[in-house]
Design a protein around this motif. Sequence first.
Motif, mmCIF file in Angstrom:
data_model
loop_
_atom_site.group_PDB
_atom_site.id
_atom_site.type_symbol
_atom_site.label_atom_id
_atom_site.label_comp_id
_atom_site.label_asym_id
_atom_site.label_seq_id
_atom_site.Cartn_x
_atom_site.Cartn_y
_atom_site.Cartn_z
ATOM 1 N N GLN A 115 40.660 47.452 26.106
ATOM 2 C CA GLN A 115 41.172 46.202 27.268
ATOM 3 C C GLN A 115 41.947 46.205 27.923
ATOM 4 N N LEU A 116 43.008 47.396 28.343
ATOM 5 C CA LEU A 116 42.999 47.922 29.595
ATOM 6 C C LEU A 116 42.356 47.302 30.830
ATOM 7 N N PHE A 117 41.401 48.057 30.721
ATOM 8 C CA PHE A 117 40.012 48.426 31.807
ATOM 9 C C PHE A 117 39.381 46.732 32.375
ATOM 10 N N ASP A 118 39.395 46.769 33.270
ATOM 11 C CA ASP A 118 39.417 45.002 34.167
ATOM 12 C C ASP A 118 37.418 45.277 34.285
ATOM 13 N N ARG A 119 36.774 44.350 33.317
ATOM 14 C CA ARG A 119 35.324 44.627 32.656
ATOM 15 C C ARG A 119 34.349 44.143 34.238
ATOM 16 N N TYR A 120 35.079 44.204 35.131
ATOM 17 C CA TYR A 120 34.426 43.397 36.479
ATOM 18 C C TYR A 120 34.822 44.534 37.377
ATOM 19 N N ALA A 121 35.756 45.269 37.102
ATOM 20 C CA ALA A 121 36.374 46.335 37.849
ATOM 21 C C ALA A 121 35.384 47.855 37.410
ATOM 22 N N LEU A 122 34.579 47.465 37.175
ATOM 23 C CA LEU A 122 33.274 48.859 36.257
ATOM 24 C C LEU A 122 32.286 49.081 37.696
ATOM 25 N N PRO A 123 31.361 49.641 37.389
ATOM 26 C CA PRO A 123 30.318 49.755 38.464
ATOM 27 C C PRO A 123 29.693 48.595 37.838
ATOM 28 N N ASP A 124 29.047 48.162 36.546
ATOM 29 C CA ASP A 124 29.027 47.761 35.781
ATOM 30 C C ASP A 124 29.307 46.748 34.514
ATOM 31 N N VAL A 125 29.062 45.731 34.399
ATOM 32 C CA VAL A 125 29.748 45.432 33.054
ATOM 33 C C VAL A 125 29.138 45.992 31.587
ATOM 34 N N LEU A 126 28.124 46.567 31.780
ATOM 35 C CA LEU A 126 27.549 46.924 30.836
ATOM 36 C C LEU A 126 28.122 48.538 29.943
ATOM 37 N N TRP A 127 29.565 49.282 31.264
ATOM 38 C CA TRP A 127 29.979 50.480 31.148
ATOM 39 C C TRP A 127 30.832 49.806 30.319
ATOM 40 N N PHE A 128 31.293 48.352 30.262
ATOM 41 C CA PHE A 128 32.883 47.666 29.790
ATOM 42 C C PHE A 128 31.915 47.600 28.468
ATOM 43 N N ASP A 129 30.980 46.454 28.130
ATOM 44 C CA ASP A 129 30.111 45.782 26.892
ATOM 45 C C ASP A 129 29.871 46.628 25.230
ATOM 46 N N LEU A 130 29.055 47.521 26.346
ATOM 47 C CA LEU A 130 28.669 48.871 25.067
ATOM 48 C C LEU A 130 29.735 49.613 24.337
ATOM 49 N N PRO A 131 31.103 50.499 25.224
ATOM 50 C CA PRO A 131 31.535 50.555 24.596
ATOM 51 C C PRO A 131 32.603 50.096 23.707
ATOM 52 N N SER A 132 32.610 49.067 24.153
ATOM 53 C CA SER A 132 33.809 47.632 23.258
ATOM 54 C C SER A 132 32.284 47.329 21.958
ATOM 55 N N LEU A 133 31.028 47.568 21.811
ATOM 56 C CA LEU A 133 30.138 46.716 20.812
ATOM 57 C C LEU A 133 30.179 47.929 19.944
ATOM 58 N N LEU A 134 30.671 49.745 20.489
ATOM 59 C CA LEU A 134 30.208 50.281 19.441
ATOM 60 C C LEU A 134 31.570 50.594 18.831
ATOM 61 N N ALA A 135 32.501 50.091 19.621
ATOM 62 C CA ALA A 135 34.302 50.314 18.569
ATOM 63 C C ALA A 135 33.955 49.318 17.661
ATOM 64 N N ILE A 136 33.584 48.695 17.576
ATOM 65 C CA ILE A 136 32.966 47.241 16.774
ATOM 66 C C ILE A 136 32.572 47.578 15.044
ATOM 67 N N GLY A 137 31.325 47.933 15.849
ATOM 68 C CA GLY A 137 30.630 49.057 15.057
ATOM 69 C C GLY A 137 31.269 49.801 14.708
ATOM 70 N N CYS A 138 32.462 50.915 15.189
ATOM 71 C CA CYS A 138 33.319 52.039 14.275
ATOM 72 C C CYS A 138 33.868 50.877 12.858
ATOM 73 N N ILE A 139 34.158 49.979 13.850
ATOM 74 C CA ILE A 139 35.773 49.206 12.733
ATOM 75 C C ILE A 139 34.358 48.702 11.399
ATOM 76 N N ILE A 140 33.418 48.382 11.265
ATOM 77 C CA ILE A 140 33.062 47.159 10.791
ATOM 78 C C ILE A 140 32.608 48.749 9.770
ATOM 79 N N LEU A 141 31.599 49.590 10.292
ATOM 80 C CA LEU A 141 31.165 50.596 9.836
ATOM 81 C C LEU A 141 32.579 51.091 8.370
#
Length: 389
Positions: free
Chosen positions: A274-300
């Motif tokens: 969350q320290l990264f700027d979502r819109y400063a990355l080349p594509d928001v996909l590079w922010f969203d997918l790691p976040s989803l992966l981390a959430i999935g790891c937390i739930i698993l």
Amino acid sequence: MAVTRSDLPPDASSSAPEAPPVATPVMARARRAVRGGALDFLRFLASLLIVLYHYGAESPLRIERFHQVFSRGFLATDFFLILSGYVLGRAYGASTLSGQISPGRFWVRRAARVWPGHLMVLAAMAALVLVLNTIGTDAHKPSRFAWDQLPVQALLVHAWGVPSDGWNLPSWSLSALIVCYAIFPFLWRAADRVRHAVVLPLAGLAVIIVFELIARFGFDHALADLQFQFGVVRALPLFILGVCLARAVEMDWPSEAAARVLLYGGAAVLIAWQLFDRYALPDVLWFDLPSLLAIGCIILGAGRLPVKRPRAWIEEGAKLSFALFITHIFVGVIYWSAVHKLIDTVPIGIGWQWLMWLAGFPLAYGGAWLFHTYVDQPVQDRLAPWLRR
């Protein structure tokens, strides 16, 4: 009350307590595995974060000015949608496979869990707007209460491609989950055919990537930024991931040692990311997918670890998360309408304005407790005998 892109939730929503009307030993063990522990605590925490994001628009200064993380309510929504698929898999997977609950009966039971509460809150909101209009005082942000959009929300079809941008806006996720509930028995049977547990989370991640591409090329938005009316497209892949994670845990995967690494590692990555700027990355996909992966790891990770010392207050807090999700907008309309009227009438210092803003959170929690205790739970208790037939 103003509504921002953080409304891309629940609780909601999906935060409704999972309690099968008929309890078998397998189902009872499944419920014990997810109640009163880390997942329930995270569920309640996510519901509070959603309220924070929604009420943030009413603060004296927009709270996202302090840090960009306050504009990312969609992450709490992602958590709820994944968790909904996970909890349903743990609670109902065995009974759907055995045929104890048919797909039709399962859908009716789930619809009966969310629809009555949703309708009661929506009716109360409509009555409130009528009263305010009758006495000549508009509700805060009156443009949000268009009467022609009320039937669409009442039917819970406003995430099926039907536009509706007002009233109890977070209920879009309930509309989307109605579709997810309908296909859950078939999803679980498909997951049950997978013989290697590690394939399941990978398959869930692949489904999310496919839907991300659909959102990009079909709707010209990132998946997390889809309009509310396309909520089914957003919710379905996250729900599927949750189902895949639940089936993997049912297969005793991963090990408890690995689960701890996933839980704490996922939490660390999610917070640090969350320290990264979502819109400063080349594509928001590079922010969203790691976040989803981390959430999935937390739930698993949290789901795989047994709840050795369940806490009653955590379980009760999790039960309130559904009520908090569907009532906080209603409470906010009352409270913030009064607050803004007061501020417009009487000069109030910025310090007192912040205190009034903070007071909105215990009021939202209190309203949720009253609704759960005296309205929603009694209605569910009355419906339970009919649903068992």
